[in-house]
Design a protein around this motif. Structure first.
Motif, PDB file in Angstrom:
ATOM      1  N   ALA A 288       0.837  -1.203   0.000  1.00  0.00           N
ATOM      2  CA  ALA A 288       0.000   0.000   0.000  1.00  0.00           C
ATOM      3  C   ALA A 288       0.873   1.254   0.000  1.00  0.00           C
ATOM      4  O   ALA A 288       1.674   1.467   0.911  1.00  0.00           O
ATOM      5  CB  ALA A 288      -0.908  -0.010   1.218  1.00  0.00           C
ATOM      6  N   GLY A 289       0.722   2.069  -1.044  1.00  0.00           N
ATOM      7  CA  GLY A 289       1.410   3.359  -1.086  1.00  0.00           C
ATOM      8  C   GLY A 289       2.894   3.305  -1.372  1.00  0.00           C
ATOM      9  O   GLY A 289       3.541   4.336  -1.465  1.00  0.00           O
ATOM     10  N   GLN A 290       3.463   2.086  -1.518  1.00  0.00           N
ATOM     11  CA  GLN A 290       4.899   2.072  -1.799  1.00  0.00           C
ATOM     12  C   GLN A 290       5.331   0.881  -2.645  1.00  0.00           C
ATOM     13  O   GLN A 290       4.681  -0.162  -2.669  1.00  0.00           O
ATOM     14  CB  GLN A 290       5.710   2.108  -0.510  1.00  0.00           C
ATOM     15  N   LEU A 291       6.432   1.086  -3.343  1.00  0.00           N
ATOM     16  CA  LEU A 291       7.025   0.051  -4.184  1.00  0.00           C
ATOM     17  C   LEU A 291       8.465  -0.121  -3.742  1.00  0.00           C
ATOM     18  O   LEU A 291       9.219   0.847  -3.673  1.00  0.00           O
ATOM     19  CB  LEU A 291       6.970   0.503  -5.650  1.00  0.00           C
ATOM     20  N   LYS A 292       8.831  -1.354  -3.427  1.00  0.00           N
ATOM     21  CA  LYS A 292      10.220  -1.641  -3.049  1.00  0.00           C
ATOM     22  C   LYS A 292      10.868  -2.352  -4.236  1.00  0.00           C
ATOM     23  O   LYS A 292      10.299  -3.286  -4.799  1.00  0.00           O
ATOM     24  CB  LYS A 292      10.246  -2.534  -1.803  1.00  0.00           C
ATOM     25  N   ILE A 293      12.043  -1.875  -4.627  1.00  0.00           N
ATOM     26  CA  ILE A 293      12.773  -2.442  -5.778  1.00  0.00           C
ATOM     27  C   ILE A 293      14.077  -3.038  -5.255  1.00  0.00           C
ATOM     28  O   ILE A 293      14.839  -2.350  -4.575  1.00  0.00           O
ATOM     29  CB  ILE A 293      13.093  -1.335  -6.818  1.00  0.00           C
ATOM     30  N   GLN A 294      14.323  -4.305  -5.566  1.00  0.00           N
ATOM     31  CA  GLN A 294      15.541  -4.956  -5.069  1.00  0.00           C
ATOM     32  C   GLN A 294      16.284  -5.631  -6.210  1.00  0.00           C
ATOM     33  O   GLN A 294      15.677  -6.096  -7.175  1.00  0.00           O
ATOM     34  CB  GLN A 294      15.175  -6.039  -4.044  1.00  0.00           C
ATOM     35  N   ALA A 295      17.589  -5.694  -6.089  1.00  0.00           N
ATOM     36  CA  ALA A 295      18.414  -6.434  -7.046  1.00  0.00           C
ATOM     37  C   ALA A 295      19.578  -7.059  -6.295  1.00  0.00           C
ATOM     38  O   ALA A 295      20.042  -6.516  -5.283  1.00  0.00           O
ATOM     39  CB  ALA A 295      18.947  -5.499  -8.132  1.00  0.00           C
ATOM     40  N   ASN A 296      20.024  -8.206  -6.776  1.00  0.00           N
ATOM     41  CA  ASN A 296      21.274  -8.765  -6.253  1.00  0.00           C
ATOM     42  C   ASN A 296      21.985  -9.489  -7.392  1.00  0.00           C
ATOM     43  O   ASN A 296      21.421  -9.677  -8.466  1.00  0.00           O
ATOM     44  CB  ASN A 296      21.028  -9.698  -5.061  1.00  0.00           C
TER      45      ASN A 296
END
Length: 367
Positions: A288-296
């Motif tokens: 809700a209300g946010q997007l988390k972007i991850q990479a490894n």
């Protein structure tokens, strides 16, 4: 044949025409450009048997008519190296082309014009006139998604579809799809589809330099021809069946995310630095209300970004090739973009927030 011309007037069409000519040719005459003088007009033609480009220049001084072919690259390099204000004198003398400017003299080998292949005049089944700016926008919005050297040869190009009042461009490489439509006064009842090869599309885009000018398009059975005031461009069409793109467009996505295009683009770019160089995968976690972007990556390095978005649905985790997302954000122009998702195994649909003329589909990645 004999004519005289300003360097600038010759260089512009010569550079475009030489762009079509391949460096390595099976037929020697294909690395040449065809020069034809008729009346007060000089035309230059280059071809690689797939794509043909004819540039036309009005000559200011009286000229002797004639036709001959000369090495395209060499003639262009000579023109480039002369001073900007040079007046170039060109004369055919016993099968050699003499090029003079100031104190410079060049003698070029030639091949007869009769050896030069020209695109056949096919029957046009559909003719229309478009604003150059419109056609260029169609190509720029979708061209990045064309396949390169795919064994499915019909993907190595762009589908142009003309129907009543609408022209649409579609490109896909099997992992993503780009589509852009525009209204155009075509007066055409039935749907007409052609696949223009990748090289033809890229050359055509280079010609459309005058946004306010018009371009006349003829779609034939085997060729597409585009004519502006200074150029006539002809390309063979790809003989194949383009996939049914309507079926690829995701339907019924219930997770609609609105975000700031520039902020998303920058966050994706930063995260991409630490993604696997080969697969370019990133993970999106939507809440809700946010997007988390991850990479490894295999070196155990990690990147994480959090970005505020307009979203109130359930949570979702999904992987994408970050390059595909960046390509789409790179051609969009609005401040806000819309991302429509359904689940972690379904393709995402990206559109500009207040504009439905372009749609982009990106398949997810398993991470």
């Amino acid at each position: 044949m004999h004519f005289s011309i300003q360097r600038e007037a010759l260089l512009k069409p010569l550079q475009l025409v030489a762009g079509v000519v391949e460096r390595r040719q099976t037929l020697p005459v294909l690395s040449n450009v065809l020069l034809v003088v008729q009346g007060q007009q000089l035309s230059l033609t280059g071809t690689d048997l797939e794509v043909e480009l004819v540039g036309r220049v009005q000559l200011e001084e009286p000229a002797e008519p004639g036709e001959i072919t000369v090495p395209a690259r060499k003639l262009m390099d000579i023109c480039k190296s002369l001073p900007a204000d040079a007046q170039i004198d060109v004369r055919l003398d016993e099968q050699k082309l003499l090029v003079k400017a100031g104190r410079s003299r060049f003698t070029l080998s030639t091949l007869p014009a009769s050896d030069f292949p020209t695109a056949e005049e096919g029957h046009g089944s559909l003719t229309c006139t478009l604003a150059q700016g419109k056609l260029r926008r169609l190509i720029e919005r979708t061209g990045f998604a064309m396949a390169q050297q795919d064994v499915r040869y019909y993907l190595n190009g762009m589908l142009l579809e003309v129907s009543t009042g609408l022209i649409r461009a579609v490109a896909t490489d099997g992992h993503r799809l780009a589509m852009c439509s525009m209204t155009a006064d075509l007066g055409q009842a039935d749907k007409h589809q052609v696949i223009v090869p990748r090289k033809g599309i890229l050359e055509l885009a280079r010609l459309l330099t005058d946004p306010d000018g018009t371009v006349s398009i003829v779609l034939g059975m085997h060729h597409i021809r585009a004519t502006t005031g200074e150029f006539t461009f002809t390309s063979k069409l790809v003989d194949g069946k383009f996939p049914d793109y309507e079926r690829v467009l995701p339907k019924g996505g219930d997770k609609v995310v609105l975000g700031d295009r520039q902020a998303l683009k920058e966050a994706f770019s930063r995260t991409a630095i630490l993604s696997n160089e080969k697969y370019r995968g990133i993970r999106l976690q939507l809440g809700a209300g946010q997007l988390k972007i991850q990479a490894n990556n295999p070196e155990q390095e990690e990147a994480e970004e959090e970005i505020s978005v307009d979203y109130s649905g359930g949570s979702l985790e999904i992987g994408f090739n970050v390059s595909y997302l960046l390509d789409v954000l790179g051609v969009m122009t609005t401040e806000q973009v819309r991302l429509v998702l359904s689940d972690s195994n379904s393709s995402a649909l990206l559109q500009e927030a207040d504009n439905d003329d372009s749609s982009y589909v990106v398949m997810p990645m398993r991470l």
